[in-house]
Write a protein that holds these residues in place. Structure first.
Motif, short mmCIF file in Angstrom:
data_model
loop_
_atom_site.label_atom_id
_atom_site.label_comp_id
_atom_site.label_asym_id
_atom_site.label_seq_id
_atom_site.Cartn_x
_atom_site.Cartn_y
_atom_site.Cartn_z
N LEU A 99 -2.29 9.67 -10.45
CA LEU A 99 -1.55 10.05 -9.25
C LEU A 99 -1.79 9.09 -8.09
O LEU A 99 -1.02 9.05 -7.14
N TYR A 100 -2.86 8.33 -8.17
CA TYR A 100 -3.12 7.27 -7.19
C TYR A 100 -2.63 5.92 -7.70
O TYR A 100 -2.08 5.13 -6.94
N LEU A 101 -2.81 5.68 -8.98
CA LEU A 101 -2.41 4.40 -9.56
C LEU A 101 -0.90 4.17 -9.43
O LEU A 101 -0.47 3.06 -9.11
N ALA A 102 -0.11 5.20 -9.65
CA ALA A 102 1.36 5.03 -9.61
C ALA A 102 1.86 4.57 -8.24
O ALA A 102 2.57 3.55 -8.16
N PRO A 103 1.51 5.25 -7.13
CA PRO A 103 2.03 4.76 -5.85
C PRO A 103 1.43 3.43 -5.42
O PRO A 103 2.11 2.63 -4.77
N VAL A 104 0.19 3.16 -5.80
CA VAL A 104 -0.42 1.87 -5.47
C VAL A 104 0.32 0.76 -6.21
O VAL A 104 0.62 -0.30 -5.64
N THR A 105 0.65 1.00 -7.48
CA THR A 105 1.39 0.01 -8.26
C THR A 105 2.78 -0.21 -7.66
O THR A 105 3.24 -1.36 -7.55
N ALA A 106 3.43 0.87 -7.26
CA ALA A 106 4.76 0.75 -6.64
C ALA A 106 4.68 -0.03 -5.34
O ALA A 106 5.53 -0.89 -5.05
N THR A 107 3.66 0.25 -4.54
CA THR A 107 3.48 -0.46 -3.27
C THR A 107 3.24 -1.94 -3.51
O THR A 107 3.81 -2.79 -2.82
N LEU A 108 2.40 -2.24 -4.49
CA LEU A 108 2.15 -3.65 -4.82
C LEU A 108 3.43 -4.33 -5.28
O LEU A 108 3.74 -5.44 -4.85
N ALA A 109 4.19 -3.67 -6.13
CA ALA A 109 5.45 -4.25 -6.61
C ALA A 109 6.41 -4.52 -5.45
O ALA A 109 7.05 -5.58 -5.40
N LEU A 110 6.50 -3.57 -4.54
CA LEU A 110 7.36 -3.78 -3.37
C LEU A 110 6.86 -4.94 -2.52
O LEU A 110 7.66 -5.72 -2.00
N GLY A 111 5.56 -5.06 -2.38
CA GLY A 111 4.98 -6.15 -1.60
C GLY A 111 5.23 -7.50 -2.24
O GLY A 111 5.44 -8.50 -1.54
N LEU A 112 5.20 -7.54 -3.56
CA LEU A 112 5.45 -8.80 -4.26
C LEU A 112 6.90 -9.23 -4.19
O LEU A 112 7.19 -10.43 -4.29
N THR A 113 7.80 -8.27 -4.04
CA THR A 113 9.22 -8.62 -3.99
C THR A 113 9.74 -8.79 -2.56
O THR A 113 10.89 -9.18 -2.38
N ALA A 114 8.90 -8.50 -1.60
CA ALA A 114 9.35 -8.61 -0.19
C ALA A 114 9.43 -10.04 0.27
O ALA A 114 8.85 -10.94 -0.23
#
Length: 114
Positions: A99-114
């Motif tokens: 439940l923590y890994l999923a949003p952290v991974t999503a946030t990282l993915a968004l940061g990498l594509t920004a």
């Protein structure tokens, strides 16, 4: 507010809550750590790592590389948490670090594509 900003703020709040809960030694956090045999001497450093990661995600909104580094660190942290739970054979609780890994991974993915 962009999706990236909203997801980052919510993720940082979620991880920060977890870090503060561990710092306060909330029973719902420390009981599993005892069950998983995580040494008490690790609890404060683990809490500080979560808090630093949450702060890093927020700082990443201004300095993207900081957010990517914080996100990477948090992904590794929560992967370690998943492994710890699985090694303890506590399969019924493996959902919690996920439940923590999923949003952290999503946030990282968004940061990498920004």
């Amino acid at each position: 507010m962009s999706t990236t900003v909203a997801v980052t703020i919510l993720t940082a709040a979620w991880v920060g809550f977890s870090g503060l809960s561990l710092m306060r030694r909330a029973q719902f956090v420390v009981e599993p750590l005892v069950q998983y045999e995580v040494p008490r001497s690790w609890w404060t450093p683990l809490a500080l790592a979560k808090l630093a990661g949450a702060a890093g995600l927020l700082m990443g909104l201004a300095v993207p590389v900081v957010g990517v580094l914080a996100g990477t660190g948090l992904v590794l942290y929560f992967l370690g948490a998943v492994i710890t739970v699985l090694r303890a054979r506590s399969y019924k609780t493996v959902a919690f670090p996920l439940l923590y890994l999923a949003p952290v991974t999503a946030t990282l993915a968004l940061g990498l594509t920004a």
